[in-house]
Design an enzyme around this catalytic site. Structure first.
Site, PDB file in Angstrom:
ATOM      1  N   ILE A  78       0.651  -1.106   0.144  1.00  0.00           N
ATOM      2  CA  ILE A  78       0.190   0.110  -0.055  1.00  0.00           C
ATOM      3  C   ILE A  78       0.911   1.602   0.440  1.00  0.00           C
ATOM      4  O   ILE A  78       0.419   2.464  -0.696  1.00  0.00           O
ATOM      5  CB  ILE A  78      -1.209  -0.047   0.955  1.00  0.00           C
ATOM      6  CG1 ILE A  78      -1.909  -1.275   1.107  1.00  0.00           C
ATOM      7  CG2 ILE A  78      -1.569   1.311   1.430  1.00  0.00           C
ATOM      8  CD1 ILE A  78      -2.583  -1.905   2.492  1.00  0.00           C
TER       9      ILE A  78
ATOM     10  N   CYS B 174      -4.168   5.296   7.464  1.00  0.00           N
ATOM     11  CA  CYS B 174      -5.327   3.861   6.588  1.00  0.00           C
ATOM     12  C   CYS B 174      -5.024   3.039   7.424  1.00  0.00           C
ATOM     13  O   CYS B 174      -5.272   1.774   6.306  1.00  0.00           O
ATOM     14  CB  CYS B 174      -5.800   4.323   5.837  1.00  0.00           C
ATOM     15  SG  CYS B 174      -6.001   5.335   5.114  1.00  0.00           S
ATOM     16  N   ALA B 175      -4.282   2.661   8.436  1.00  0.00           N
ATOM     17  CA  ALA B 175      -3.262   0.751   8.914  1.00  0.00           C
ATOM     18  C   ALA B 175      -4.648   0.582   9.665  1.00  0.00           C
ATOM     19  O   ALA B 175      -4.984  -0.192   9.096  1.00  0.00           O
ATOM     20  CB  ALA B 175      -2.355   1.065   9.183  1.00  0.00           C
ATOM     21  N   ARG B 176      -3.420   0.696  10.572  1.00  0.00           N
ATOM     22  CA  ARG B 176      -4.922   0.199  11.854  1.00  0.00           C
ATOM     23  C   ARG B 176      -4.891   0.864  13.189  1.00  0.00           C
ATOM     24  O   ARG B 176      -3.514   1.906  12.834  1.00  0.00           O
ATOM     25  CB  ARG B 176      -3.130  -1.281  12.936  1.00  0.00           C
ATOM     26  CG  ARG B 176      -3.770  -2.795  12.281  1.00  0.00           C
ATOM     27  CD  ARG B 176      -5.755  -2.894  12.204  1.00  0.00           C
ATOM     28  NE  ARG B 176      -5.811  -3.985  11.631  1.00  0.00           N
ATOM     29  CZ  ARG B 176      -6.916  -4.348  11.024  1.00  0.00           C
ATOM     30  NH1 ARG B 176      -7.051  -2.687   9.759  1.00  0.00           N
ATOM     31  NH2 ARG B 176      -6.617  -4.666  10.576  1.00  0.00           N
TER      32      ARG B 176
ATOM     33  N   ASP C 278      -8.355   6.846   9.082  1.00  0.00           N
ATOM     34  CA  ASP C 278      -9.501   5.760   8.591  1.00  0.00           C
ATOM     35  C   ASP C 278      -9.595   5.301  10.151  1.00  0.00           C
ATOM     36  O   ASP C 278     -10.823   3.953  10.005  1.00  0.00           O
ATOM     37  CB  ASP C 278      -8.695   5.638   8.100  1.00  0.00           C
ATOM     38  CG  ASP C 278     -10.444   4.239   6.988  1.00  0.00           C
ATOM     39  OD1 ASP C 278     -11.386   4.953   6.465  1.00  0.00           O
ATOM     40  OD2 ASP C 278      -9.704   3.055   6.888  1.00  0.00           O
TER      41      ASP C 278
ATOM     42  N   GLU D 219     -12.605   0.542  17.917  1.00  0.00           N
ATOM     43  CA  GLU D 219     -13.864   0.878  16.875  1.00  0.00           C
ATOM     44  C   GLU D 219     -14.727   0.395  17.162  1.00  0.00           C
ATOM     45  O   GLU D 219     -15.024  -0.554  17.886  1.00  0.00           O
ATOM     46  CB  GLU D 219     -13.175   0.733  15.955  1.00  0.00           C
ATOM     47  CG  GLU D 219     -11.913   1.172  14.894  1.00  0.00           C
ATOM     48  CD  GLU D 219     -11.373   0.956  13.887  1.00  0.00           C
ATOM     49  OE1 GLU D 219     -11.864   0.315  13.354  1.00  0.00           O
ATOM     50  OE2 GLU D 219     -10.302   1.805  13.245  1.00  0.00           O
TER      51      GLU D 219
ATOM     52  N   HIS E 142     -13.134   3.996   9.326  1.00  0.00           N
ATOM     53  CA  HIS E 142     -12.191   2.367   8.613  1.00  0.00           C
ATOM     54  C   HIS E 142     -12.899   1.917   7.360  1.00  0.00           C
ATOM     55  O   HIS E 142     -13.048   0.845   7.002  1.00  0.00           O
ATOM     56  CB  HIS E 142     -12.662   1.353   9.546  1.00  0.00           C
ATOM     57  CG  HIS E 142     -11.597   0.170   9.729  1.00  0.00           C
ATOM     58  ND1 HIS E 142     -10.645  -0.315  10.611  1.00  0.00           N
ATOM     59  CD2 HIS E 142     -10.765  -0.599   8.492  1.00  0.00           C
ATOM     60  CE1 HIS E 142     -10.314  -1.171  10.069  1.00  0.00           C
ATOM     61  NE2 HIS E 142      -9.306  -1.142   8.765  1.00  0.00           N
TER      62      HIS E 142
ATOM     63  N   GLY F  16     -11.206   2.103   4.177  1.00  0.00           N
ATOM     64  CA  GLY F  16     -10.428   1.790   3.271  1.00  0.00           C
ATOM     65  C   GLY F  16     -10.413   0.561   2.281  1.00  0.00           C
ATOM     66  O   GLY F  16      -9.891   0.481   1.553  1.00  0.00           O
ATOM     67  N   ALA F  17     -11.125  -0.562   2.887  1.00  0.00           N
ATOM     68  CA  ALA F  17     -11.310  -1.290   1.939  1.00  0.00           C
ATOM     69  C   ALA F  17     -13.195  -1.153   1.357  1.00  0.00           C
ATOM     70  O   ALA F  17     -12.915  -2.082   0.837  1.00  0.00           O
ATOM     71  CB  ALA F  17     -10.742  -2.816   2.541  1.00  0.00           C
TER      72      ALA F  17
HETATM   73  C1  MLT Z   1      -7.861  -5.259   6.541  1.00  0.00           C
HETATM   74  O1  MLT Z   1      -7.633  -5.143   7.190  1.00  0.00           O
HETATM   75  O2  MLT Z   1      -8.562  -5.705   5.373  1.00  0.00           O
HETATM   76  C2  MLT Z   1      -8.761  -3.124   6.015  1.00  0.00           C
HETATM   77  O3  MLT Z   1      -8.704  -2.902   7.610  1.00  0.00           O
HETATM   78  C3  MLT Z   1     -10.392  -3.492   5.778  1.00  0.00           C
HETATM   79  C4  MLT Z   1     -11.225  -4.206   7.021  1.00  0.00           C
HETATM   80  O4  MLT Z   1     -10.471  -5.212   8.064  1.00  0.00           O
HETATM   81  O5  MLT Z   1     -12.254  -3.741   7.368  1.00  0.00           O
END
Ligand code: MLT
Length: 318
Positions: free
Chosen positions: A143, A230-232, A256, A261, A279, A281-282
């Site tokens: 990424i 946008c990681a963790r 993000d 959470e 959250h 990102g995906a």
């Molecule tokens: C992931 O680790 O794939 C992303 O943070 C997306 C998610 O967990 O919803």
């Protein structure tokens, strides 16, 4: 035929693939015992207790990248294979990170809030360009490399800290690799977090590391300091990031992901130079389609008696 529990949803096409391959799918399982496999996203936490309560499980599928919500060592001890889909969401997270970065440096969310409040804050909102600035990546995996390629097009100089990265990868992108994470903060006005959450990276972005940031770009422009993740959640200390916004160490912060959470209460959410997303990102049609189909193929491969790709705990394979 395997019994597969899906706890956090999966794309329709993926569910169809599994059913067509002869498997039984439960999209609303009450408990995991009795299932051969479980597919989760980030909402389900597979702790040691949960894993031990389901002795029938043979495979855990993480539809996504991060496996910090799974007790991998408990799964390995129980002989359960853990697989994920590490590259299916790369492009979506790259694009969200770039979106946050651009929104930050031009204060787009602040401008929008001001407009909605009936304020024409043209004179207040002096932004800066990405061109001529240094961006520092904490973690330089797929990424970060994708973000780096776009950042280069914008004319940014790339820096990275990643103790696991072969130096050729950085070289290929003309990215300066640092051995000491503090060097990233000292050299860069823009920092993007892209590493996993581990004991080492927990609160790695804190008052001390933020205080090292220069505030003046490599081009000599006083652009302030900008942070995006946008990681963790948990890598950025959110209390410290708020202090840094309040005392001007940070000119903007975009997150993000949050340590807890869902997060709707932390005071950083109300700072004018903060903006966030829940959250996502995906959370694109494309990424969710790719993740689902990839996960379905992983499960089908495994229950056909073959080794799936993207195994997280190879020890289980013996
Ligand atoms: C992931 O680790 O794939 C992303 O943070 C997306 C998610 O967990 O919803």
């Amino acid at each position: 035929m395997a019994r597969i529990a899906i706890t956090d949803g999966l794309s329709k096409s993926a569910v169809e693939l599994l059913i067509d391959a002869g498997h039984e799918v439960d999209l609303e399982p009450e408990k995991l015992d009795g299932f051969d496999a479980v597919v989760i996203r980030s909402a389900t936490k597979l702790t040691k207790d949960v894993i031990e309560s389901a002795p029938s499980l043979r495979l855990i599928g993480r539809a996504g990248v991060g496996v910090d919500n799974i007790d991998i060592s408990a799964a390995t001890t129980a002989g359960i294979l853990v697989c994920n889909t590490p590259s299916a969401s790369t492009q979506s997270v790259v694009e969200l990170t770039i979106g946050h970065l651009l929104a930050s440096i031009r204060y787009i969310p602040t401008a929008d809030r001001d407009l909605r409040n009936g304020e024409w804050t043209k004179k207040k909102l002096r932004g800066s360009e990405l061109f001529g600035k240094r961006i520092g990546f904490i973690g330089f995996g797929r990424i970060a490399q994708g973000v780096g390629r776009v950042a280069k097009i914008f004319g940014m100089e790339l820096h990275a800290y990643d103790p696991y990265l072969p130096s050729e990868v950085a070289l290929e992108l003309n990215c300066t690799l640092h051995d000491d994470v503090n060097e990233i903060f000292k050299s860069c006005t823009h920092v993007a977090v892209h590493c996993n959450l581990t004991k080492e990276t927990h609160h790695l972005v804190n008052s001390h590391t933020l205080s090292l940031m220069p505030g003046i770009g490599a081009d000599g422009i006083k652009c302030g300091n900008h942070l995006v993740s946008c990681a963790r959640g948990g890598i950025v200390n959110e209390d410290d990031a708020l202090l840094a916004l309040e005392d001007g160490t940070l000119s903007s912060c975009a997150l993000d992901v949050f340590e807890n959470e869902p997060q709707t209460q932390h005071p950083i959410l109300n700072h004018p130079n903060f903006h966030g997303t829940p959250h996502i990102g995906a959370a694109t049609h494309e990424a969710q389609h790719r993740i689902g189909v990839e996960m379905a193929h992983l499960l089908i491969t495994y229950f056909d008696g073959n080794t799936p790709k993207s195994v997280v705990n190879r020890d289980v394979l013996g």
